[in-house]
Write a protein that holds these residues in place. Structure first.
Motif, PDB file in Angstrom:
ATOM      1  N   UNK A   1      17.883  18.040  12.302  1.00 18.58           N
ATOM      2  CA  UNK A   1      17.311  19.319  11.864  1.00 18.58           C
ATOM      3  C   UNK A   1      15.810  19.201  11.576  1.00 18.58           C
ATOM      4  N   UNK A   2      15.171  18.119  12.006  1.00 21.09           N
ATOM      5  CA  UNK A   2      13.771  17.875  11.657  1.00 21.09           C
ATOM      6  C   UNK A   2      12.869  19.060  11.979  1.00 21.09           C
ATOM      7  N   UNK A   3      13.074  19.703  13.096  1.00 22.45           N
ATOM      8  CA  UNK A   3      12.165  20.785  13.501  1.00 22.45           C
ATOM      9  C   UNK A   3      12.187  21.955  12.519  1.00 22.45           C
ATOM     10  N   UNK A   4      13.255  22.083  11.717  1.00 25.04           N
ATOM     11  CA  UNK A   4      13.355  23.201  10.788  1.00 25.04           C
ATOM     12  C   UNK A   4      12.399  23.054   9.612  1.00 25.04           C
ATOM     13  N   UNK A   5      11.832  21.854   9.429  1.00 26.63           N
ATOM     14  CA  UNK A   5      10.935  21.635   8.296  1.00 26.63           C
ATOM     15  C   UNK A   5       9.469  21.787   8.685  1.00 26.63           C
ATOM     16  N   UNK A   6       9.250  22.272   9.899  1.00 25.20           N
ATOM     17  CA  UNK A   6       7.913  22.647  10.324  1.00 25.20           C
ATOM     18  C   UNK A   6       6.887  21.544  10.166  1.00 25.20           C
ATOM     19  N   UNK A   7       5.768  21.879   9.523  1.00 23.96           N
ATOM     20  CA  UNK A   7       4.656  20.933   9.387  1.00 23.96           C
ATOM     21  C   UNK A   7       4.840  19.987   8.204  1.00 23.96           C
ATOM     22  N   UNK A   8       5.938  20.090   7.486  1.00 25.41           N
ATOM     23  CA  UNK A   8       6.160  19.190   6.357  1.00 25.41           C
ATOM     24  C   UNK A   8       6.240  17.745   6.837  1.00 25.41           C
ATOM     25  N   UNK A   9       5.703  16.842   6.045  1.00 27.54           N
ATOM     26  CA  UNK A   9       5.837  15.415   6.312  1.00 27.54           C
ATOM     27  C   UNK A   9       7.214  14.976   5.825  1.00 27.54           C
ATOM     28  N   UNK A  10       7.967  14.299   6.656  1.00 28.23           N
ATOM     29  CA  UNK A  10       9.323  13.855   6.290  1.00 28.23           C
ATOM     30  C   UNK A  10       9.353  12.334   6.309  1.00 28.23           C
ATOM     31  N   UNK A  11       9.849  11.752   5.216  1.00 28.37           N
ATOM     32  CA  UNK A  11       9.961  10.300   5.104  1.00 28.37           C
ATOM     33  C   UNK A  11      11.397   9.920   4.763  1.00 28.37           C
ATOM     34  N   UNK A  12      11.872   8.827   5.342  1.00 33.63           N
ATOM     35  CA  UNK A  12      13.215   8.312   5.070  1.00 33.63           C
ATOM     36  C   UNK A  12      13.098   6.915   4.481  1.00 33.63           C
TER      37      UNK A  12
ATOM     38  N   UNK B   1       0.856  -1.199   0.000  1.00 33.21           N
ATOM     39  CA  UNK B   1       0.000   0.000   0.000  1.00 33.21           C
ATOM     40  C   UNK B   1       0.886   1.240   0.000  1.00 33.21           C
ATOM     41  N   UNK B   2       0.585   2.166  -0.916  1.00 40.00           N
ATOM     42  CA  UNK B   2       1.372   3.390  -1.003  1.00 40.00           C
ATOM     43  C   UNK B   2       1.018   4.357   0.114  1.00 40.00           C
ATOM     44  N   UNK B   3       1.988   5.094   0.634  1.00 34.76           N
ATOM     45  CA  UNK B   3       1.683   6.161   1.587  1.00 34.76           C
ATOM     46  C   UNK B   3       0.810   7.206   0.921  1.00 34.76           C
ATOM     47  N   UNK B   4       0.005   7.917   1.687  1.00 30.18           N
ATOM     48  CA  UNK B   4      -0.860   8.941   1.096  1.00 30.18           C
ATOM     49  C   UNK B   4      -0.054  10.035   0.434  1.00 30.18           C
ATOM     50  N   UNK B   5      -0.631  10.626  -0.612  1.00 31.99           N
ATOM     51  CA  UNK B   5       0.036  11.737  -1.297  1.00 31.99           C
ATOM     52  C   UNK B   5       0.046  12.961  -0.402  1.00 31.99           C
ATOM     53  N   UNK B   6       1.086  13.793  -0.551  1.00 30.36           N
ATOM     54  CA  UNK B   6       1.149  14.989   0.285  1.00 30.36           C
ATOM     55  C   UNK B   6       0.022  15.949  -0.068  1.00 30.36           C
ATOM     56  N   UNK B   7      -0.565  16.537   0.951  1.00 31.40           N
ATOM     57  CA  UNK B   7      -1.614  17.517   0.710  1.00 31.40           C
ATOM     58  C   UNK B   7      -0.983  18.858   0.376  1.00 31.40           C
ATOM     59  N   UNK B   8      -1.805  19.738  -0.161  1.00 29.89           N
ATOM     60  CA  UNK B   8      -1.299  21.043  -0.570  1.00 29.89           C
ATOM     61  C   UNK B   8      -0.760  21.812   0.626  1.00 29.89           C
ATOM     62  N   UNK B   9      -1.437  21.685   1.786  1.00 27.53           N
ATOM     63  CA  UNK B   9      -1.023  22.456   2.950  1.00 27.53           C
ATOM     64  C   UNK B   9       0.030  21.728   3.788  1.00 27.53           C
ATOM     65  N   UNK B  10       0.371  20.492   3.404  1.00 23.11           N
ATOM     66  CA  UNK B  10       1.442  19.774   4.105  1.00 23.11           C
ATOM     67  C   UNK B  10       2.373  19.146   3.087  1.00 23.11           C
ATOM     68  N   UNK B  11       3.440  19.837   2.730  1.00 21.57           N
ATOM     69  CA  UNK B  11       4.371  19.285   1.749  1.00 21.57           C
ATOM     70  C   UNK B  11       5.085  18.054   2.293  1.00 21.57           C
ATOM     71  N   UNK B  12       5.617  17.243   1.385  1.00 22.00           N
ATOM     72  CA  UNK B  12       6.334  16.035   1.785  1.00 22.00           C
ATOM     73  C   UNK B  12       7.794  16.142   1.366  1.00 22.00           C
ATOM     74  N   UNK B  13       8.676  15.962   2.336  1.00 24.63           N
ATOM     75  CA  UNK B  13      10.117  15.879   2.098  1.00 24.63           C
ATOM     76  C   UNK B  13      10.493  14.405   2.114  1.00 24.63           C
ATOM     77  N   UNK B  14      11.001  13.926   0.988  1.00 23.28           N
ATOM     78  CA  UNK B  14      11.348  12.517   0.847  1.00 23.28           C
ATOM     79  C   UNK B  14      12.873  12.376   0.834  1.00 23.28           C
ATOM     80  N   UNK B  15      13.399  11.669   1.814  1.00 18.50           N
ATOM     81  CA  UNK B  15      14.830  11.408   1.918  1.00 18.50           C
ATOM     82  C   UNK B  15      15.069   9.966   1.481  1.00 18.50           C
ATOM     83  N   UNK B  16      15.796   9.788   0.391  1.00 18.57           N
ATOM     84  CA  UNK B  16      16.040   8.439  -0.118  1.00 18.57           C
ATOM     85  C   UNK B  16      17.499   8.073   0.127  1.00 18.57           C
ATOM     86  N   UNK B  17      17.681   7.061   0.961  1.00 16.81           N
ATOM     87  CA  UNK B  17      19.017   6.618   1.328  1.00 16.81           C
ATOM     88  C   UNK B  17      19.343   7.029   2.757  1.00 16.81           C
TER      89      UNK B  17
END
Length: 382
Positions: free
Chosen positions: A28-39, A1-17
Motif C-alpha cells: 500500500x506504499x503508494x497510498x502514503x503519497x510523498x510521506x517518507x516511509x521507514x521500516x 548517524x541518525x536519519x534526518x528529521x522529517x520536514x514539515x512538508x514531508x511527514x515520516x511514517x515509521x514502521x517498527x517491526x
C-alpha cells in the motif's frame, strides 16, 4: 548517524517491526503519497505457518524466510536494521537499542509476541521456547546431532493448544526421518487438548497421537525445571508439602501459548495486562492518535481476537486506510476481525482442520494447509 528529521512538508511514517502486517502494508506504499516511509527490521522474517513443519524436517529453513530490507527497498521504503528500545509518544521520537533516535509523524508497531518459558536449571534439561522461530531450528539441529550419535532423548512438550500439539507431532516426525527413537510426552494444565475445539476433533487427535506414540497427560501444571527433568503439580494432588512432583526429561519445549514481549511498559503506551498494547478499533493507541499497533503485540480494547486466526491481511488493509486518513485528514475505519476461520494443524503427514464446529483430519487437510501457506507467502510483496 541518525536519519534526518522529517520536514514539515514531508511527514515520516515509521514502521517498527517486520511482521506479517507491516510486510503486507508495503503493498500500500503508494497510498502514503510523498510521506517518507521507514521500516525498522530486527533482522529477518519467518512465516510462523511453516515453523512446525520446519522443526519436523518437512520444510527447509529458507522456505518461510524473507528479507524485509530487500522487500522494503523494492517498494520505496527505507529499511533500518535495529530494535526498538524506548518511545516518547509526546515528542514523537523512537529510540533504538544502539542509541539512534528516529523522529516520526506517524508510527505503527508490529513487534510480535514471545513464548513464556521458565528459566532453566543447571544442571537440568535443555529448555526451548517456540519463539523466536529460529529457536525451533536450533532445536531441530540439536536433536539431529543427538539422533546421529544414537541417543534416544526424553522430550517433554508443555502446552495442549495447537502449538504444543504440532510441536509434539513434528518431533516424532523428526525422529522418524532420522531413523531414531525418542520418548515424547505432551502435557497440558487443561483437562483436554485443544480447549474449545469440537469434541470429535479432539477424539480423532487423541487416536492420532496414540498411533504416533506420543503420550498425553492432562491436568499437569509445569512449575519449573530441575536436575533431570521438570517439576509439576497435578489437579488431583495440588495441595500440601508433597504436592510438587517430577517428570524425567532431557529436553523441555514450552509451547503453552504466546505472551506480550518484555519491555512494552517502557514505551509509555497504555497496556492490557497479559494481552499487549491497548488499541482502539481504529488500531490507534488511546490518547496517541498518531501511534498504531497491530499483530500479536496489539490488544483490542473492545474485544479479544480469536486465537489461531491470521488477521494480517485484513489488518494491513485497515491500517493502510487509517494511516492514509491521518496524513490527509480523512475519517478512520474500524477494524472488525473475523470471528470464524479455518485453523489447520500440521501433524506430520496428517493435518487437522477446524472451522467453527466442523472439522476433518487426514492428508487432504494437510495438503490444504500447504496450499494456504503458499498463498500467504505469495501475498507478501516481492
Amino acid at each position: 548517524m541518525n536519519p534526518p528529521s522529517p520536514s514539515v512538508d514531508r511527514p515520516r511514517l515509521l514502521l517498527i517491526g517486520a511482521g506479517h502486517v507491516h510486510l503486507q502494508l508495503l503493498r500500500h506504499r503508494r497510498r502514503f503519497g510523498k510521506a517518507e516511509v521507514m521500516l525498522v527490521d530486527p533482522g529477518g522474517f519467518w512465516h510462523a505457518g511453516i515453523a512446525a513443519g520446519m522443526l519436523g524436517g518437512q520444510h527447509d529453513a529458507s522456505e518461510g524466510r524473507l528479507d524485509p530490507a530487500r522487500l522494503a527497498t523494492h517498494h520505496d521504503v527505507t529499511p533500518i536494521r535495529g530494535r526498538l528500545a524506548s518511545l516518547d509518544p509526546e515528542t514523537k521520537q523512537a529510540r533504538l537499542e544502539d542509541g539512534r533516535t528516529l523522529d516520526f509523524s506517524l508510527l505503527s508497531l508490529n513487534l510480535g509476541s514471545s513464548s513464556p518459558c521458565p528459566p532453566p536449571s543447571s544442571p537440568g534439561p535443555r529448555v526451548w521456547a517456540i519463539k523466536p522461530i529460529p529457536r525451533l531450528l536450533a532445536l531441530r539441529h540439536c536433536l539431529e546431532r543427538e539422533f546421529a550419535y544414537g541417543s534416544a532423548p526424553r522430550i517433554v512438550v508443555v502446552g495442549g493448544g495447537a502449538s504444543g500439539v504440532e510441536v509434539a507431532c513434528q518431533l516424532r516426525e523428526l525422529a522418524r526421518r532420522s531413523g531414531a527413537r525418542a520418548a515424547i510426552l505432551l502435557v497440558t494444565r487443561d483437562k483436554r487438548l485443544l480447549e474449545g475445539a469440537p469434541a470429535g476433533a479432539v477424539r480423532w487427535l487423541m487416536r492420532h497421537l496414540a498411533r504416533q506414540d506420543v503420550t498425553v497427560r492432562c491436568d499437569v501444571n509445569v512449575t519449573g525445571h530441575a536436575p533431570g527433568g521438570v517439576t509439576f503439580t497435578a489437579a488431583d494432588h495440588a495441595w500440601g508439602e508433597d504436592s510438587l512432583q517430577w517428570l524425567a526429561a532431557d529436553h523441555v519445549v514450552h509451547a503453552a501459548g504466546l505472551a506480550p514481549l518484555e519491555g512494552l511498559e517502557r514505551l509509555g503506551l497504555p497496556l492490557i495486562p497479559e494481552r499487549g498494547l491497548a488499541v482502539e478499533e481504529t488500531l490507534q493507541s488511546p490518547g496517541s492518535p498518531d501511534v498504531f499497533a497491530v499483530g500479536d503485540c496489539a490488544a483490542l480494547i473492545q474485544r479479544v481476537l480469536p486465537k489461531l486466526i491470521l488477521h494480517d491481511r485484513h489488518q494491513a488493509a485497515v491500517l493502510a486506510d487509517n494511516l492514509s486518513a491521518r496524513l490527509t485528514g480523512g475519517s478512520l475505519t474500524p477494524y472488525v476481525p473475523r470471528r470464524v476461520a479455518v485453523t489447520i494443524l500440521d501433524l506430520g503427514g496428517q493435518g487437522l482442520a477446524i472451522h467453527g464446529r466442523r472439522w476433518w483430519g487426514g492428508r487432504l487437510a494437510l495438503a490444504w494447509k500447504r496450499r494456504l501457506d503458499r498463498q500467504i507467502l505469495h501475498r507478501l510483496p516481492t
